[in-house]
Design a protein around this motif. Structure first.
Motif, PDB file in Angstrom:
ATOM      1  N   ARG A  53      -0.142   5.251  12.644  1.00 60.17           N
ATOM      2  CA  ARG A  53      -1.583   5.523  12.713  1.00 60.17           C
ATOM      3  C   ARG A  53      -1.862   6.990  12.418  1.00 60.17           C
ATOM      4  O   ARG A  53      -2.778   7.321  11.651  1.00 60.17           O
ATOM      5  CB  ARG A  53      -2.101   5.136  14.094  1.00 60.17           C
ATOM      6  N   ARG A  54      -1.058   7.886  13.000  1.00 60.09           N
ATOM      7  CA  ARG A  54      -1.264   9.319  12.814  1.00 60.09           C
ATOM      8  C   ARG A  54      -1.043   9.717  11.351  1.00 60.09           C
ATOM      9  O   ARG A  54      -1.853  10.435  10.755  1.00 60.09           O
ATOM     10  CB  ARG A  54      -0.326  10.114  13.726  1.00 60.09           C
ATOM     11  N   VAL A  55       0.033   9.232  10.741  1.00 59.91           N
ATOM     12  CA  VAL A  55       0.330   9.582   9.350  1.00 59.91           C
ATOM     13  C   VAL A  55      -0.737   9.018   8.416  1.00 59.91           C
ATOM     14  O   VAL A  55      -1.175   9.686   7.480  1.00 59.91           O
ATOM     15  CB  VAL A  55       1.749   9.085   8.953  1.00 59.91           C
ATOM     16  N   LEU A  56      -1.171   7.790   8.677  1.00 58.10           N
ATOM     17  CA  LEU A  56      -2.203   7.177   7.824  1.00 58.10           C
ATOM     18  C   LEU A  56      -3.533   7.914   7.923  1.00 58.10           C
ATOM     19  O   LEU A  56      -4.212   8.115   6.911  1.00 58.10           O
ATOM     20  CB  LEU A  56      -2.399   5.701   8.184  1.00 58.10           C
ATOM     21  N   THR A  57      -3.910   8.360   9.123  1.00 60.45           N
ATOM     22  CA  THR A  57      -5.149   9.119   9.246  1.00 60.45           C
ATOM     23  C   THR A  57      -5.023  10.481   8.580  1.00 60.45           C
ATOM     24  O   THR A  57      -5.987  10.977   8.006  1.00 60.45           O
ATOM     25  CB  THR A  57      -5.577   9.285  10.719  1.00 60.45           C
ATOM     26  N   ASP A  58      -3.839  11.102   8.650  1.00 59.23           N
ATOM     27  CA  ASP A  58      -3.623  12.369   7.954  1.00 59.23           C
ATOM     28  C   ASP A  58      -3.727  12.197   6.453  1.00 59.23           C
ATOM     29  O   ASP A  58      -4.292  13.044   5.758  1.00 59.23           O
ATOM     30  CB  ASP A  58      -2.255  12.965   8.319  1.00 59.23           C
ATOM     31  N   ILE A  59      -3.179  11.124   5.926  1.00 58.29           N
ATOM     32  CA  ILE A  59      -3.241  10.863   4.484  1.00 58.29           C
ATOM     33  C   ILE A  59      -4.674  10.592   4.049  1.00 58.29           C
ATOM     34  O   ILE A  59      -5.106  11.077   3.003  1.00 58.29           O
ATOM     35  CB  ILE A  59      -2.316   9.674   4.118  1.00 58.29           C
ATOM     36  N   GLU A  60      -5.440   9.863   4.866  1.00 54.75           N
ATOM     37  CA  GLU A  60      -6.832   9.552   4.506  1.00 54.75           C
ATOM     38  C   GLU A  60      -7.708  10.795   4.531  1.00 54.75           C
ATOM     39  O   GLU A  60      -8.674  10.885   3.771  1.00 54.75           O
ATOM     40  CB  GLU A  60      -7.387   8.502   5.470  1.00 54.75           C
ATOM     41  N   ARG A  61      -7.400  11.768   5.387  1.00 54.30           N
ATOM     42  CA  ARG A  61      -8.202  12.979   5.480  1.00 54.30           C
ATOM     43  C   ARG A  61      -8.018  13.871   4.268  1.00 54.30           C
ATOM     44  O   ARG A  61      -8.866  14.698   3.966  1.00 54.30           O
ATOM     45  CB  ARG A  61      -7.836  13.753   6.738  1.00 54.30           C
ATOM     46  N   ARG A  62      -6.904  13.750   3.591  1.00 55.16           N
ATOM     47  CA  ARG A  62      -6.638  14.631   2.431  1.00 55.16           C
ATOM     48  C   ARG A  62      -7.474  14.270   1.249  1.00 55.16           C
ATOM     49  O   ARG A  62      -8.060  13.403   0.943  1.00 55.16           O
ATOM     50  CB  ARG A  62      -5.173  14.540   2.015  1.00 55.16           C
ATOM     51  N   ASP A  69       0.838  -1.191   0.000  1.00 57.39           N
ATOM     52  CA  ASP A  69       0.000   0.000   0.000  1.00 57.39           C
ATOM     53  C   ASP A  69       0.881   1.251   0.000  1.00 57.39           C
ATOM     54  O   ASP A  69       1.804   1.379   0.802  1.00 57.39           O
ATOM     55  CB  ASP A  69      -0.905  -0.007   1.231  1.00 57.39           C
ATOM     56  N   GLU A  70       0.598   2.177  -0.905  1.00 61.78           N
ATOM     57  CA  GLU A  70       1.436   3.372  -1.065  1.00 61.78           C
ATOM     58  C   GLU A  70       1.395   4.275   0.170  1.00 61.78           C
ATOM     59  O   GLU A  70       2.439   4.771   0.617  1.00 61.78           O
ATOM     60  CB  GLU A  70       0.985   4.169  -2.288  1.00 61.78           C
ATOM     61  N   SER A  71       0.226   4.468   0.756  1.00 63.79           N
ATOM     62  CA  SER A  71       0.133   5.334   1.937  1.00 63.79           C
ATOM     63  C   SER A  71       0.827   4.700   3.146  1.00 63.79           C
ATOM     64  O   SER A  71       1.477   5.392   3.926  1.00 63.79           O
ATOM     65  CB  SER A  71      -1.324   5.654   2.254  1.00 63.79           C
ATOM     66  N   LEU A  72       0.720   3.393   3.283  1.00 64.83           N
ATOM     67  CA  LEU A  72       1.426   2.712   4.372  1.00 64.83           C
ATOM     68  C   LEU A  72       2.934   2.779   4.160  1.00 64.83           C
ATOM     69  O   LEU A  72       3.693   2.948   5.105  1.00 64.83           O
ATOM     70  CB  LEU A  72       0.967   1.249   4.478  1.00 64.83           C
ATOM     71  N   TYR A  73       3.363   2.690   2.901  1.00 60.46           N
ATOM     72  CA  TYR A  73       4.789   2.810   2.585  1.00 60.46           C
ATOM     73  C   TYR A  73       5.308   4.185   2.994  1.00 60.46           C
ATOM     74  O   TYR A  73       6.356   4.304   3.628  1.00 60.46           O
ATOM     75  CB  TYR A  73       5.016   2.567   1.094  1.00 60.46           C
ATOM     76  N   LYS A  74       4.564   5.242   2.646  1.00 60.16           N
ATOM     77  CA  LYS A  74       4.972   6.599   3.010  1.00 60.16           C
ATOM     78  C   LYS A  74       5.031   6.771   4.528  1.00 60.16           C
ATOM     79  O   LYS A  74       5.946   7.406   5.053  1.00 60.16           O
ATOM     80  CB  LYS A  74       4.013   7.621   2.411  1.00 60.16           C
ATOM     81  N   ALA A  75       4.058   6.198   5.212  1.00 63.05           N
ATOM     82  CA  ALA A  75       4.035   6.298   6.669  1.00 63.05           C
ATOM     83  C   ALA A  75       5.202   5.535   7.286  1.00 63.05           C
ATOM     84  O   ALA A  75       5.843   6.017   8.228  1.00 63.05           O
ATOM     85  CB  ALA A  75       2.705   5.757   7.205  1.00 63.05           C
ATOM     86  N   TYR A  76       5.516   4.362   6.752  1.00 60.17           N
ATOM     87  CA  TYR A  76       6.602   3.544   7.291  1.00 60.17           C
ATOM     88  C   TYR A  76       7.955   4.220   7.064  1.00 60.17           C
ATOM     89  O   TYR A  76       8.815   4.195   7.937  1.00 60.17           O
ATOM     90  CB  TYR A  76       6.581   2.153   6.665  1.00 60.17           C
ATOM     91  N   VAL A  77       8.142   4.838   5.905  1.00 64.41           N
ATOM     92  CA  VAL A  77       9.401   5.519   5.589  1.00 64.41           C
ATOM     93  C   VAL A  77       9.612   6.723   6.517  1.00 64.41           C
ATOM     94  O   VAL A  77      10.751   7.079   6.814  1.00 64.41           O
ATOM     95  CB  VAL A  77       9.425   5.939   4.102  1.00 64.41           C
ATOM     96  N   SER A  78       8.525   7.307   7.014  1.00 65.73           N
ATOM     97  CA  SER A  78       8.654   8.471   7.893  1.00 65.73           C
ATOM     98  C   SER A  78       9.141   8.100   9.299  1.00 65.73           C
ATOM     99  O   SER A  78       9.524   8.977  10.063  1.00 65.73           O
ATOM    100  CB  SER A  78       7.314   9.205   7.994  1.00 65.73           C
TER     101      SER A  78
END
Length: 118
Positions: free
Chosen positions: A109-118, A55-64
């Motif tokens: 969790r925080r990064v994924l919720t931020d990405i979903e809100r956009r 998953d691209e959003s999970l990848y971005k969150a994991y890299v952070s």
């Protein structure tokens, strides 16, 4: 007395199930059975959790996450090691490992919720 035995047997079954799910018996890979230490076992299975993320959003969150948090999450969820085993492997305390693991999960969790809100 009968109810005491009944509830103790239920608790015993629950504990056995938790332990068997955490430490599955793997008979297909004989290399793991021959390893003598935890460090050798982890070197044999040297994969990172990032290789399994699709998953691209999970990848971005994991890299952070920090490198330490990524390493701890990989050991915990890819290699099924406990906090105590990870602490022994990394030369740290169990409390420190637990803190980093929980902080990493909350950051994900925080990064994924931020990405979903956009």
């Amino acid at each position: 007395m009968a109810s005491l035995i009944h509830y103790n047997s239920i608790n015993y079954d629950i504990k056995r199930k938790v332990i068997s799910n955490r430490y599955p018996l793997i008979l297909e890979n004989n290399d793991l059975l021959e390893s003598t230490s935890l460090a050798e076992e982890v070197e044999i299975l040297s994969h990172d959790l990032i290789e399994h993320i699709t998953d691209e959003s999970l990848y971005k969150a994991y890299v952070s996450l920090s490198v330490q948090q990524q390493k701890i999450l990989s050991l915990a969820y890819l290699k099924y090691l406990t906090d105590k085993e990870i602490a022994k492997l990394l030369g740290s305390s169990q409390q420190n490992i637990s803190k980093h693991r929980l902080k990493g999960l909350s950051s994900l969790r925080r990064v994924l919720t931020d990405i979903e809100r956009r």
